[in-house]
Design a protein around this motif. Structure first.
Motif, PDB file in Angstrom:
ATOM      1  N   PHE A  55      -4.023  -1.417 -33.751  1.00  0.00           N
ATOM      2  CA  PHE A  55      -5.059  -0.505 -33.272  1.00  0.00           C
ATOM      3  C   PHE A  55      -5.579   0.260 -34.478  1.00  0.00           C
ATOM      4  CE2 PHE A  55      -6.776   3.235 -31.022  1.00  0.00           C
ATOM      5  CZ  PHE A  55      -7.498   2.587 -30.028  1.00  0.00           C
ATOM      6  N   ARG A  56      -6.858   0.092 -34.788  1.00  0.00           N
ATOM      7  CA  ARG A  56      -7.469   0.692 -35.976  1.00  0.00           C
ATOM      8  C   ARG A  56      -8.415   1.831 -35.607  1.00  0.00           C
ATOM      9  NH1 ARG A  56      -6.839  -1.422 -40.913  1.00  0.00           N
ATOM     10  NH2 ARG A  56      -5.753  -3.421 -41.083  1.00  0.00           N
ATOM     11  N   CYS A  57      -8.178   2.972 -36.276  1.00  0.00           N
ATOM     12  CA  CYS A  57      -9.068   4.130 -36.145  1.00  0.00           C
ATOM     13  C   CYS A  57      -9.381   4.682 -37.532  1.00  0.00           C
ATOM     14  CB  CYS A  57      -8.414   5.211 -35.296  1.00  0.00           C
ATOM     15  SG  CYS A  57      -8.359   4.833 -33.531  1.00  0.00           S
ATOM     16  N   SER A  58      -9.514   3.821 -38.501  1.00  0.00           N
ATOM     17  CA  SER A  58      -9.814   4.267 -39.864  1.00  0.00           C
ATOM     18  C   SER A  58     -11.248   4.774 -39.944  1.00  0.00           C
ATOM     19  CB  SER A  58      -9.628   3.098 -40.841  1.00  0.00           C
ATOM     20  OG  SER A  58      -8.328   2.552 -40.737  1.00  0.00           O
ATOM     21  N   ASN A  59     -11.449   5.899 -40.667  1.00  0.00           N
ATOM     22  CA  ASN A  59     -12.789   6.467 -40.852  1.00  0.00           C
ATOM     23  C   ASN A  59     -13.522   6.688 -39.529  1.00  0.00           C
ATOM     24  OD1 ASN A  59     -13.225   6.585 -43.863  1.00  0.00           O
ATOM     25  ND2 ASN A  59     -12.600   4.450 -43.629  1.00  0.00           N
ATOM     26  N   ALA A  60     -12.787   7.185 -38.532  1.00  0.00           N
ATOM     27  CA  ALA A  60     -13.384   7.403 -37.211  1.00  0.00           C
ATOM     28  C   ALA A  60     -13.712   8.871 -36.963  1.00  0.00           C
ATOM     29  CB  ALA A  60     -12.447   6.891 -36.131  1.00  0.00           C
ATOM     30  N   GLN A  61     -13.577   9.721 -37.988  1.00  0.00           N
ATOM     31  CA  GLN A  61     -13.870  11.154 -37.891  1.00  0.00           C
ATOM     32  C   GLN A  61     -13.009  11.838 -36.824  1.00  0.00           C
ATOM     33  OE1 GLN A  61     -18.116  11.583 -37.422  1.00  0.00           O
ATOM     34  NE2 GLN A  61     -18.540  10.902 -39.506  1.00  0.00           N
ATOM     35  N   LEU A  62     -11.775  11.409 -36.700  1.00  0.00           N
ATOM     36  CA  LEU A  62     -10.866  12.006 -35.721  1.00  0.00           C
ATOM     37  C   LEU A  62     -10.343  13.351 -36.220  1.00  0.00           C
ATOM     38  CD1 LEU A  62      -8.721   8.874 -34.767  1.00  0.00           C
ATOM     39  CD2 LEU A  62     -10.662   9.825 -33.520  1.00  0.00           C
ATOM     40  N   THR A  63     -10.164  14.277 -35.293  1.00  0.00           N
ATOM     41  CA  THR A  63      -9.575  15.575 -35.627  1.00  0.00           C
ATOM     42  C   THR A  63      -8.239  15.778 -34.910  1.00  0.00           C
ATOM     43  OG1 THR A  63     -10.866  16.612 -33.857  1.00  0.00           O
ATOM     44  CG2 THR A  63     -11.809  16.659 -36.073  1.00  0.00           C
ATOM     45  N   GLU A  64      -7.786  14.758 -34.199  1.00  0.00           N
ATOM     46  CA  GLU A  64      -6.482  14.777 -33.560  1.00  0.00           C
ATOM     47  C   GLU A  64      -6.032  13.343 -33.297  1.00  0.00           C
ATOM     48  OE1 GLU A  64      -6.762  16.806 -29.858  1.00  0.00           O
ATOM     49  OE2 GLU A  64      -8.102  15.333 -28.950  1.00  0.00           O
ATOM     50  N   VAL A  65      -4.761  13.180 -33.005  1.00  0.00           N
ATOM     51  CA  VAL A  65      -4.232  11.849 -32.702  1.00  0.00           C
ATOM     52  C   VAL A  65      -4.774  11.414 -31.341  1.00  0.00           C
ATOM     53  CG1 VAL A  65      -2.148  10.495 -32.266  1.00  0.00           C
ATOM     54  CG2 VAL A  65      -2.140  12.281 -34.035  1.00  0.00           C
ATOM     55  N   PRO A  66      -5.414  10.236 -31.245  1.00  0.00           N
ATOM     56  CA  PRO A  66      -5.976   9.778 -29.962  1.00  0.00           C
ATOM     57  C   PRO A  66      -4.886   9.613 -28.906  1.00  0.00           C
ATOM     58  CG  PRO A  66      -6.746   8.416 -31.788  1.00  0.00           C
ATOM     59  CD  PRO A  66      -5.662   9.271 -32.328  1.00  0.00           C
ATOM     60  N   ARG A  67      -5.274   9.798 -27.662  1.00  0.00           N
ATOM     61  CA  ARG A  67      -4.314   9.694 -26.560  1.00  0.00           C
ATOM     62  C   ARG A  67      -4.367   8.339 -25.860  1.00  0.00           C
ATOM     63  NH1 ARG A  67      -5.267  15.604 -23.615  1.00  0.00           N
ATOM     64  NH2 ARG A  67      -4.778  16.906 -25.458  1.00  0.00           N
ATOM     65  N   ASP A  68      -5.439   7.595 -26.040  1.00  0.00           N
ATOM     66  CA  ASP A  68      -5.625   6.343 -25.300  1.00  0.00           C
ATOM     67  C   ASP A  68      -5.260   5.124 -26.129  1.00  0.00           C
ATOM     68  OD1 ASP A  68      -6.648   7.730 -23.040  1.00  0.00           O
ATOM     69  OD2 ASP A  68      -8.561   7.927 -24.064  1.00  0.00           O
ATOM     70  N   ILE A  69      -4.190   5.226 -26.906  1.00  0.00           N
ATOM     71  CA  ILE A  69      -3.736   4.093 -27.709  1.00  0.00           C
ATOM     72  C   ILE A  69      -2.892   3.183 -26.833  1.00  0.00           C
ATOM     73  CG2 ILE A  69      -2.428   3.420 -29.756  1.00  0.00           C
ATOM     74  CD1 ILE A  69      -2.953   6.247 -30.851  1.00  0.00           C
ATOM     75  N   PRO A  70      -3.154   1.880 -26.816  1.00  0.00           N
ATOM     76  CA  PRO A  70      -2.337   0.955 -26.007  1.00  0.00           C
ATOM     77  C   PRO A  70      -0.860   1.098 -26.346  1.00  0.00           C
ATOM     78  CG  PRO A  70      -4.280  -0.155 -26.868  1.00  0.00           C
ATOM     79  CD  PRO A  70      -4.247   1.182 -27.525  1.00  0.00           C
ATOM     80  N   ASN A  71      -0.010   1.186 -25.324  1.00  0.00           N
ATOM     81  CA  ASN A  71       1.407   1.456 -25.576  1.00  0.00           C
ATOM     82  C   ASN A  71       2.185   0.255 -26.092  1.00  0.00           C
ATOM     83  OD1 ASN A  71       1.602  -0.062 -23.258  1.00  0.00           O
ATOM     84  ND2 ASN A  71       2.207   1.639 -21.953  1.00  0.00           N
ATOM     85  N   ASP A  72       1.526  -0.906 -26.219  1.00  0.00           N
ATOM     86  CA  ASP A  72       2.193  -2.065 -26.810  1.00  0.00           C
ATOM     87  C   ASP A  72       1.759  -2.276 -28.270  1.00  0.00           C
ATOM     88  OD1 ASP A  72      -0.405  -2.802 -26.281  1.00  0.00           O
ATOM     89  OD2 ASP A  72       0.083  -4.764 -25.418  1.00  0.00           O
ATOM     90  N   THR A  73       1.135  -1.240 -28.863  1.00  0.00           N
ATOM     91  CA  THR A  73       0.655  -1.329 -30.246  1.00  0.00           C
ATOM     92  C   THR A  73       1.831  -1.427 -31.218  1.00  0.00           C
ATOM     93  OG1 THR A  73      -1.343  -0.063 -29.732  1.00  0.00           O
ATOM     94  CG2 THR A  73      -0.665  -0.139 -32.042  1.00  0.00           C
ATOM     95  N   ASN A  74       1.708  -2.345 -32.187  1.00  0.00           N
ATOM     96  CA  ASN A  74       2.730  -2.517 -33.228  1.00  0.00           C
ATOM     97  C   ASN A  74       2.333  -1.861 -34.552  1.00  0.00           C
ATOM     98  OD1 ASN A  74       2.851  -5.785 -31.896  1.00  0.00           O
ATOM     99  ND2 ASN A  74       4.425  -4.249 -31.531  1.00  0.00           N
ATOM    100  N   LYS A  75       1.024  -1.850 -34.844  1.00  0.00           N
ATOM    101  CA  LYS A  75       0.530  -1.271 -36.092  1.00  0.00           C
ATOM    102  C   LYS A  75      -0.622  -0.324 -35.768  1.00  0.00           C
ATOM    103  CE  LYS A  75       0.138  -4.167 -39.592  1.00  0.00           C
ATOM    104  NZ  LYS A  75      -0.286  -5.365 -40.373  1.00  0.00           N
ATOM    105  N   LEU A  76      -0.499   0.935 -36.223  1.00  0.00           N
ATOM    106  CA  LEU A  76      -1.513   1.943 -35.914  1.00  0.00           C
ATOM    107  C   LEU A  76      -2.071   2.525 -37.210  1.00  0.00           C
ATOM    108  CD1 LEU A  76      -3.033   3.802 -33.953  1.00  0.00           C
ATOM    109  CD2 LEU A  76      -1.016   5.293 -33.922  1.00  0.00           C
ATOM    110  N   TYR A  77      -3.395   2.430 -37.364  1.00  0.00           N
ATOM    111  CA  TYR A  77      -4.074   2.933 -38.556  1.00  0.00           C
ATOM    112  C   TYR A  77      -4.946   4.136 -38.169  1.00  0.00           C
ATOM    113  CZ  TYR A  77      -2.672  -1.397 -40.861  1.00  0.00           C
ATOM    114  OH  TYR A  77      -1.940  -2.425 -41.403  1.00  0.00           O
ATOM    115  N   LEU A  78      -4.518   5.324 -38.609  1.00  0.00           N
ATOM    116  CA  LEU A  78      -5.286   6.553 -38.379  1.00  0.00           C
ATOM    117  C   LEU A  78      -5.694   7.161 -39.711  1.00  0.00           C
ATOM    118  CD1 LEU A  78      -3.057   8.154 -35.587  1.00  0.00           C
ATOM    119  CD2 LEU A  78      -5.193   6.903 -35.279  1.00  0.00           C
ATOM    120  N   ASP A  79      -5.796   6.351 -40.732  1.00  0.00           N
ATOM    121  CA  ASP A  79      -6.095   6.825 -42.080  1.00  0.00           C
ATOM    122  C   ASP A  79      -7.564   7.229 -42.234  1.00  0.00           C
ATOM    123  OD1 ASP A  79      -6.227   3.861 -41.730  1.00  0.00           O
ATOM    124  OD2 ASP A  79      -7.280   3.991 -43.652  1.00  0.00           O
TER     125      ASP A  79
END
Length: 266
Positions: A55-79
């Motif tokens: 699940f990739r959220c790179s350069n998404a202008q996030l100001t908090e950790v998203p809540r709707d991340i699939p719970n079967d995710t193995n790799k999470l990119y919030l960079d």
């Protein structure tokens, strides 16, 4: 007859067509209920990389950790976002997470329990290039992942020393942990592992604390002694004045005063 047949076939065909459309609509509605569309944050998307659900959220202008991340995710990119801190249980619904990239954010605070639930599987945690100055080792309690803490404005003190000894650092990342500030000025700008190789900051802190306690105790002791000395001198002065007063009285009155004083004492 042909015309009659055409007239009869037309409403039948229309009826069948409407029935088919109605059934198709019901199937689509049922499918949407069983498999609702995921409402991912803007700039985030799921994918599959090397057989791992990502699940990739790179350069998404996030100001908090998203809540709707699939719970079967193995790799999470919030960079490369603007996330300022990690609250408790920020990733509790991701039991299968193996890799977590939080680099290049604005993280300045990590609450205790932020990585709770990740101890079992997580093996890579990237917190490089954030704004971390001081973090309690309890924030990484039971975490077995290799952690990248480089390129943060660290305060080099006993707390950081305890943190470094509590986590396993990612390969080739230790050199990037540099003292931006320190309890001792000569450590500023130096790699932290070099500093603690020569100095035990926790022992230095303990000695400083012990000295402060001794100074405080000595101060209180000096105050008590000073008060006792003042009290004794004040009583001596009062006694001297009383004796001088008695001497200044006529003999009869003085005897009366002395006897009165003696009777009062008795």
């Amino acid at each position: 007859v042909t015309v009659a047949r055409g007239v009869l076939l037309h409403p039948i065909t229309m009826g069948l067509l409407l029935q088919s459309l109605f059934l198709l609509f019901l199937l689509l509605l049922l499918d949407s209920c069983l498999h609702p569309a995921a409402a991912f944050p803007k700039g985030c998307y799921p994918s599959e990389e090397e057989g791992l659900k990502t699940f990739r959220c790179s350069n998404a202008q996030l100001t908090e950790v998203p809540r709707d991340i699939p719970n079967d995710t193995n790799k999470l990119y919030l960079d490369s976002n603007q996330i300022p801190f990690l609250p408790r249980d920020a990733f509790r619904d991701l039991p299968l997470l193996l890799e977590l990239d939080l680099s290049h954010n604005a993280i300045a605070r990590i609450e205790s329990g932020a990585f709770q639930g990740l101890a079992e599987h997580l093996h890579s945690l990237d917190l490089s290039s954030n704004r971390l100055v001081s973090v309690s080792k309890d924030a990484f309690s039971n975490l077995k992942a290799k952690v990248n803490l480089s390129n943060n404005p660290w305060l080099c003190d006993c707390r950081l020393q305890e943190l470094i000894r509590a986590v396993e650092l990612a390969a080739d990342s230790s050199g990037g942990i540099v003292c931006d500030s320190s309890t001792q000025e000569e450590h500023v700008g130096k790699a932290f592992l070099q500093v603690i190789a020569d100095t035990d900051l926790c022992n230095v802190y303990k000695k400083t604390t012990d000295i402060a306690m001794l100074v405080t105790m000595f101060g209180w002791f000096a105050m008590v002694i000073s008060y006792l000395v003042y009290y004794v001198r004040q009583n001596q002065e009062d006694a001297r004045r009383h004796l001088e007063y008695l001497k200044s009285l006529p003999s009869k009155q003085r005897r009366s005063e002395e006897s009165s004083t003696i009777s009062t004492v008795v």
